[in-house]
Design a protein around this motif. Structure first.
Motif, mmCIF file in Angstrom:
data_model
loop_
_atom_site.group_PDB
_atom_site.id
_atom_site.type_symbol
_atom_site.label_atom_id
_atom_site.label_comp_id
_atom_site.label_asym_id
_atom_site.label_seq_id
_atom_site.Cartn_x
_atom_site.Cartn_y
_atom_site.Cartn_z
ATOM 1 N N SER A 5 12.532 0.335 2.159
ATOM 2 C CA SER A 5 12.021 1.133 3.284
ATOM 3 C C SER A 5 11.120 2.077 2.892
ATOM 4 N N ALA A 6 9.950 2.043 3.593
ATOM 5 C CA ALA A 6 8.917 3.020 2.952
ATOM 6 C C ALA A 6 8.528 4.024 4.095
ATOM 7 N N LEU A 9 4.614 3.347 5.598
ATOM 8 C CA LEU A 9 4.263 1.757 6.087
ATOM 9 C C LEU A 9 4.850 1.408 7.247
ATOM 10 N N THR A 11 6.957 -1.360 9.849
ATOM 11 C CA THR A 11 7.435 -2.547 9.352
ATOM 12 C C THR A 11 6.593 -3.868 9.444
ATOM 13 N N ARG A 14 4.548 -3.719 5.732
ATOM 14 C CA ARG A 14 5.416 -4.028 4.667
ATOM 15 C C ARG A 14 5.323 -5.485 4.083
ATOM 16 N N TYR A 17 2.021 -5.439 2.234
ATOM 17 C CA TYR A 17 2.036 -4.903 0.917
ATOM 18 C C TYR A 17 2.541 -5.894 -0.233
ATOM 19 N N GLU A 18 3.511 -6.488 0.279
ATOM 20 C CA GLU A 18 4.228 -7.365 -0.834
ATOM 21 C C GLU A 18 3.287 -8.452 -1.076
ATOM 22 N N THR A 54 7.069 2.129 -3.601
ATOM 23 C CA THR A 54 6.138 1.782 -2.393
ATOM 24 C C THR A 54 5.423 3.070 -1.874
#
Length: 276
Positions: A5-6, A9, A11, A14, A17-18, A54
């Protein structure tokens, strides 16, 4: 592997981002500055480190991300009923907008309340014997306000239908991940992706490869000592007499007491005279 969890960002972003991180690692062999992958840290170890960092990496593109989120939220916001009837939010403060709010919202409420009061009082007075002369006037006023209430409700219903048709033709629906986005949202999203890659992910990977002390595993918990560490000074030494250095004891002897018979020659008694 799922990303932790960041706090920065959302949900729904995220997974993006990956994807950017995986694409950077997949094409790392095309970048001379990332040629060291596999010598000390492999791809999976770098990915784990980047996922654990992250929040730090995403903060490098915070300005672009905030703009992207704002533009996307504006595009997804449906046009409200009052906005459609009265105009955009910047026109609500005008005098025409205020009159429209009164007519559309308050008129049915006020007219209905007046109709109930006049009809109730008029019928109560009509039941008296003899009824007052103004009872018929109150009933007439009550029915008049009742008609106004019905007309106001009908006008509001027509306005809602018009607003609903206008909304269905002009509002921007929420976009699914990977779907087509409006031009402004697409540009803001691309700017965030570029900033995240160039200012966040790639510098992080380069520093991780260049740092000989980089640890791909989570940091170990701090050690806990069972006793206080020894400080640089010590207190004075105190010891009991038995533990101290041996000291000479004073030599004391008791007085030499001897009986007369066992004294020295000089202390022997004179012999007794013998009788004749």
């Amino acid at each position: 592997m799922h990303m932790k969890s960041a706090p920065h960002l959302l949900t729904e972003d995220r997974a993006e981002y990956e994807r950017i991180l995986d694409e950077a690692l997949r094409t790392a062999h095309d970048r001379p500055d990332l040629a060291g992958i596999g010598q000390r840290l492999n791809t999976e170890q770098l990915r784990t480190m980047a996922l654990n960092a992250t929040a730090l990496i995403a903060a490098a593109a915070a300005a672009e991300y905030d703009h992207f989120v704002t533009v996307r939220a504006d595009a997804r916001r449906p046009v409200g009923v009052i906005d459609s009837v009265l105009g955009p939010p910047d026109e609500v403060g005008g005098p025409g907008a205020g009159a429209g709010v009164v007519v559309t919202v308050l008129a049915p409420v006020l007219a209905g309340t007046a109709a109930v009061i006049f009809l109730l009082v008029g019928y109560v007075l009509k039941a008296l014997d003899p009824p007052p002369a103004f009872a018929d006037s109150l009933l007439a006023a009550g029915w008049f306000f009742g008609a106004v209430t019905a007309a106001s409700i009908l006008a509001a219903a027509i306005g809602l239908l018009i607003a609903a048709r206008r909304n269905s033709a002009t509002q921007v629906p929420a976009q699914e991940p990977g779907g087509d986005l409006p031009d402004e949202v697409a540009r803001a999203r691309e700017a965030w992706r570029h900033a995240l890659l160039e200012r966040g992910i790639l510098p992080f990977l380069r520093e991780a490869l260049a740092d000989p002390e980089a640890d791909p595993h989570p940091a170990a918990p701090p050690r806990h000592f069972g006793r206080l560490p020894k400080v640089g000074y010590s207190g004075p030494e105190f010891s009991s007499p038995s533990e101290g250095e041996a000291r000479p004891r004073p030599a004391f002897t008791s007085p030499d007491f001897t009986s007369p018979d066992f004294g020295g020659p000089e202390h022997r008694p004179d012999p007794e005279p013998q009788p004749d």
